[in-house]
Design an enzyme around this catalytic site. Structure first.
Site, short mmCIF file in Angstrom:
data_model
loop_
_atom_site.label_atom_id
_atom_site.label_comp_id
_atom_site.label_asym_id
_atom_site.label_seq_id
_atom_site.Cartn_x
_atom_site.Cartn_y
_atom_site.Cartn_z
N THR A 1 0.82 -1.21 0.00
CA THR A 1 0.00 0.00 0.00
C THR A 1 0.86 1.26 0.00
OG1 THR A 1 -0.02 0.14 2.41
CG2 THR A 1 -1.82 -1.10 1.38
N ARG B 1 13.71 -7.95 3.60
CA ARG B 1 12.88 -7.96 4.80
C ARG B 1 12.82 -9.30 5.51
NH1 ARG B 1 7.85 -3.99 4.19
NH2 ARG B 1 8.68 -2.54 2.66
N HIS C 1 4.81 -9.98 11.69
CA HIS C 1 5.48 -8.92 10.95
C HIS C 1 6.09 -9.48 9.66
CE1 HIS C 1 8.33 -5.17 11.54
NE2 HIS C 1 7.81 -5.21 10.33
N TRP D 1 4.93 -0.49 14.69
CA TRP D 1 5.66 -1.74 14.92
C TRP D 1 6.44 -1.67 16.22
CZ3 TRP D 1 3.97 -5.91 13.21
CH2 TRP D 1 3.54 -6.07 11.90
N CYS E 1 -3.34 3.43 7.85
CA CYS E 1 -3.67 2.98 6.51
C CYS E 1 -4.81 1.99 6.68
CB CYS E 1 -2.44 2.34 5.87
SG CYS E 1 -2.69 0.90 4.83
N CYS F 1 -4.31 -1.71 5.84
CA CYS F 1 -3.36 -2.33 6.77
C CYS F 1 -4.03 -2.55 8.12
CB CYS F 1 -2.14 -1.45 6.97
SG CYS F 1 -1.42 -0.81 5.46
#
Ligand SMILES: Cc1cc2nc3c(=O)[nH]c(=O)nc-3n(C[C@H](O)[C@H](O)[C@H](O)COP(=O)(O)OP(=O)(O)OC[C@H]3O[C@@H](n4cnc5c(N)ncnc54)[C@H](O)[C@@H]3O)c2cc1C
Ligand SMILES: *[C@@H]1O[C@H](CO)[C@@H](O)[C@H](O)[C@H]1NC(C)=O
Ligand SMILES: *[C@@H]1O[C@H](CO)[C@@H](O)[C@H](O)[C@H]1NC(C)=O
Ligand SMILES: *[C@@H]1O[C@H](CO)[C@@H](O)[C@H](O)[C@H]1NC(C)=O
Length: 478
Positions: free
Chosen positions: A184, A284, A255, A195, A381, A384
């Site tokens: 996004t 990631r 995550h 986070w 968001c 999300c």
């Protein structure tokens, strides 16, 4: 364990490399990127998932991380699991999730500087990007996915407590099938802050690196030494640590799973093209193999919870469209998933929360997790946030099933209010997301395989570079 590529060490052996590496980079930050270790990325991406678990007859017990056998077993069933789940979550009962996306963030002012979701984006200069590909547009939930059907009287329910109408929180019903969890553009300070506070909920003070530190067990005899390695950080007694580590792993796995989806359905905001982005996945996840392990960890946790639910779920009414065929069809698809879960979701959760302070720990654990679900209100968001809420609720439900409820409690006759529909919906959709992540990892392995040596070398060098820059930045930020 059998590994198809004999020349390679297993990714789990590699995990030890990380354990050792961690010692060199002691850090205070919760969010931190250890430097990429030699061959780490290659090992993750060249590993061939088990098609048949070679530990088929082994007894699966103990806390999940001691039985890597469980990982293999998951690999061998994941395709079936994924297909059966995707059939299941299309059914009306499982596709509508009620949620209020417009609650205020209870922890910091979200109305101040950052009321516009667009302002969360600080990492990309979007001025040249066409409006419809900007993060603000990608982050919005299409109003078409709001389902109005819940306002109509549905068919009747055997027990109104489980009824579609009875999830009496505020908010709209969203059709999860119409809201993909994917890239996004939501990132930057705002996303990181969320986070970070989730990890800090883990006020036990564990970070990725502190988890990886610890004395090096000299002989590499995995899998069972892994747990030993994790215990040996010298401060906490092992018995006390396990649950705290479980918290960290649950979050880190979530995550990593979200990251995997973002990378798998990535958009190039310059061209507007969607597609998997291998670099993104390497940065990631693959360069941090333990994150991949935690995806497995969560998958097993969810499967184990699901595997205990058959009697309970058999009492639900799945009829939500007014047709009773729906009910039978949904139950039919559900039993297939239950079957797989009963087959592979086997570990013994009773080894957790049983020491002296078991109840205190459990309460702590619960408070933290509840708080995590509230932190979701701070996600800037909408898409999300929606998936964040689904998945934290799903994981919370799994934890509740595993650690709060014994077989007696899980009796629908005596305990009909135990699980709300939304919890069941969240649980299965979350499992679906994780299964999808494992599938996506396979895709990335395929993409990796197609690269020639020069290309893959280049990526690895890049990853090392950006990761070391990031470590520097993290010091500054936190
Ligand atoms: C609940 C939630 C849902 C989201 N959903 C979406 C979505 O659907 N689509 C979308 O595009 N974006 C979503 N985001 C944003 C996305 O997760 C990232 O924050 C964003 O893409 C920026 O990524 P980043 O590379 O800066 O690192 P982030 O993912 O923001 O991570 C920050 C730091 O945490 C550490 N870290 C990263 N992964 C792990 C891990 N697995 N375990 C331990 N530590 C780790 C690293 O040090 C990293 O630098 C969501 C964010 C949140 C909080
Ligand atoms: C569901 O799983 C079973 C194995 O449990 C498998 O035989 C079947 O093909 C799967 N269904 C789908 C639609 O993939
Ligand atoms: C919940 O999280 C917020 C934000 O991180 C924090 O300020 C608060 O103290 C936490 N509450 C509890 C009860 O842990
Ligand atoms: C997006 O596409 C453009 C044009 O093909 C390319 O130059 C650029 O590197 C791509 N960006 C990313 C992040 O992949």
């Amino acid at each position: 364990m059998k590994f198809t590529r004999k020349s390679r060490v297993s990714p789990f052996v590699l995990f030890l490399d990380v354990v050792l590496a961690g010692q060199a980079y002691a850090q205070k930050s919760f969010l931190s990127d250890a430097l990429v270790r030699k061959d780490q990325v290659q090992n993750v991406l060249e590993y061939q998932p088990a098609k048949v678990p070679s530990c088929k007859n082994a007894v699966l017990t103990g806390p999940i991380e001691t039985t890597l056998c469980d990982y293999e077993t998951i690999e061998s069933v994941n395709d079936d699991l994924f297909n059966n789940l995707s059939d299941l979550v299309r059914m009306p009962f499982f596709r509508y999730f009620q949620v209020d996306l417009y609650r205020e963030c209870p922890f910091w002012p979200s109305n101040g500087l950052c009321s516009d979701p667009g302002c969360a984006i600080t990492t990309v200069d979007e001025s040249d990007i066409p409006e419809r590909w900007r993060a603000a547009a990608l982050s919005k939930v299409d109003p078409k996915s709001i389902d109005k059907r819940h306002e109509l009287p549905g068919c009747y329910y055997r027990d109104s407590d489980y009824c579609f109408l009875d999830d009496n929180t505020e908010g709209d019903y969203f059709d999860l099938q119409l809201v993909p969890e994917r890239y996004t553009g939501y990132s930057g300070h705002d996303a990181r802050r969320v986070w970070r506070s989730i990890y800090e909920e883990n006020c036990f003070g564990l970070s990725e690196l502190s988890l990886m530190k610890g004395k090096s067990p000299a002989p590499v005899t995995l899998p069972d030494t892994m747990i030993e390695a994790l215990h040996e950080d010298g401060k906490d007694s092992p018995a006390q640590c396990l649950e705290k580590r479980v918290y960290y792993k649950v979050i880190s796995g979530l995550h990593a799973s979200i990251s995997t989806h973002i990378c798998h359905e990535h958009m190039n905001q310059t061209t507007g093209q969607w597609g998997p982005n291998l670099n993104c996945f390497i940065h990631r996840v693959a360069s941090h193999p333990e994150r991949l392990q935690y995806i497995y960890f969560d998958t097993i946790l969810l499967l184990r919870a699901v595997s205990r639910l058959r009697p309970y779920l058999s009492a639900f009414d799945y009829c939500s469209s007014g047709k009773h065929e729906d009910d039978a069809e949904t139950w039919d698809r559900l039993t297939k998933v239950l079957g797989i879960a009963e087959d592979v979701g086997r570990f013994d959760e009773t080894v957790l929360f049983r020491g002296e302070n078991a109840n205190v720990l459990k309460e702590e654990f619960k408070t933290h997790f509840r708080n995590v679900t509230r932190i979701m209100d701070c996600v800037g968001c909408d898409k999300c946030k929606l998936w964040g809420k689904v998945q934290t609720t799903g994981l919370a439900t799994a934890l509740k099933i595993l650690f709060e409820l014994d077989e007696k409690a899980l009796n629908p006759q005596t305990n009909p209010d135990l699980l709300h529909r939304s919890e069941v919906v969240a649980l299965f959709n979350t499992l679906f997301r994780f299964s999808e992540s494992l599938k996506a990892v396979d895709d990335f392995r395929r993409d990796w395989h197609r690269l020639d040596t020069e290309e893959s070398q280049k990526i690895i060098i890049e990853t090392k570079k950006t990761d070391s820059q990031r470590v520097g930045r993290n010091y500054a930020e936190f």
